[in-house]
Design an enzyme around this catalytic site. Structure first.
Site, PDB file in Angstrom:
ATOM      1  N   ASP A 175       0.830  -1.207   0.000  1.00 22.38           N
ATOM      2  CA  ASP A 175       0.000   0.000   0.000  1.00 22.38           C
ATOM      3  C   ASP A 175       0.867   1.261   0.000  1.00 22.38           C
ATOM      4  OD1 ASP A 175       0.988  -0.368   2.531  1.00 22.38           O
ATOM      5  OD2 ASP A 175      -0.839   0.244   3.565  1.00 22.38           O
ATOM      6  N   GLU A 176       2.053   1.153  -0.577  1.00 26.06           N
ATOM      7  CA  GLU A 176       2.977   2.283  -0.639  1.00 26.06           C
ATOM      8  C   GLU A 176       3.058   2.833  -2.058  1.00 26.06           C
ATOM      9  OE1 GLU A 176       6.767   2.541   1.746  1.00 26.06           O
ATOM     10  OE2 GLU A 176       7.609   2.315  -0.266  1.00 26.06           O
TER      11      GLU A 176
END
Length: 211
Positions: free
Chosen positions: A117-118
């Site tokens: 989720d980066e």
């Protein structure tokens, strides 16, 4: 039609058919090559540039010598959404976030998904413009609930940013932005810039940020 002329027509027809077949095969090979190149440089969930392409674009920006910066974003509460609503819904959420970042106006030049989720932004401009882009990205993600199949989900982000300085490498920029992002997450401030004179506290290892 004489036998000689008929033979010539047949031969020419065979040659043309061979050219057409060779052209079709060449086109398919070219399409396959372009598809492979795209797959190698883009994230298969969001369609955004992946880490490899982001680093390529960052190296190019640094080589030009123009001011630029890196913004890193880590989604808050994503694991909760992923675990409670399932991986497919989590992927939809990632895609929605990716679209929000890709739609940001200049000076944000490249939006990429690095892993999990980066996400990352390559921003062209001075320090203030990079800071503004970081805050704009944070607001875009946090502004309104995102509609998913399981209902609306409010998602936030921890955002860190840094700007080029003398002899900066891509790996150093990513590490600095990551340090700032980690500080934003720990402090709950949402957005945090890298401060060169600050003491890195609890900094995570980013050995995967290769040059």
């Amino acid at each position: 039609m004489s036998l000689i002329l008929q033979g010539i027509v047949t031969t020419v027809g065979g040659i043309l058919a061979g050219f057409a077949l060779a052209g079709a095969l060449l086109w398919r090979q070219q399409q396959a090559l372009e598809s492979a190149r795209y797959d190698a440089t883009h994230d298969d969930v969001t369609g955004l540039p992946n880490r490899r392409l982001f680093l390529t674009r960052l190296r190019a920006a640094l080589a030009e010598g123009e001011p630029c910066g890196v913004v890193l974003l880590d989604l808050d509460r994503f694991k909760t959404v992923n675990d409670s609503l399932g991986h497919d819904t989590g992927n939809v959420l990632l895609t929605c976030v990716g679209r929000l970042l890709a739609d940001l106006d200049a000076p944000a030049e490249v939006a990429a998904r690095l892993s999990g989720d980066e996400f990352a932004l390559l921003v062209r401009g001075d320090h203030d413009e990079v800071a503004d882009a970081a805050r704009t990205a944070w607001r875009a993600i946090s502004a309104a609930p995102i509609a998913l199949s399981g209902g609306e989900v409010s998602i936030g982000a921890s955002v860190g940013y840094t700007h080029t300085h003398l002899h900066t490498s891509p790996r150093q920029l990513l590490a600095e932005a990551d340090e700032a992002m980690y500080h934003a997450k720990r402090s709950g401030t949402g957005v945090c810039g890298h401060h060169p004179l600050s003491t890195p506290s609890g900094r995570r290892s980013r050995d995967r940020h290769h040059d």
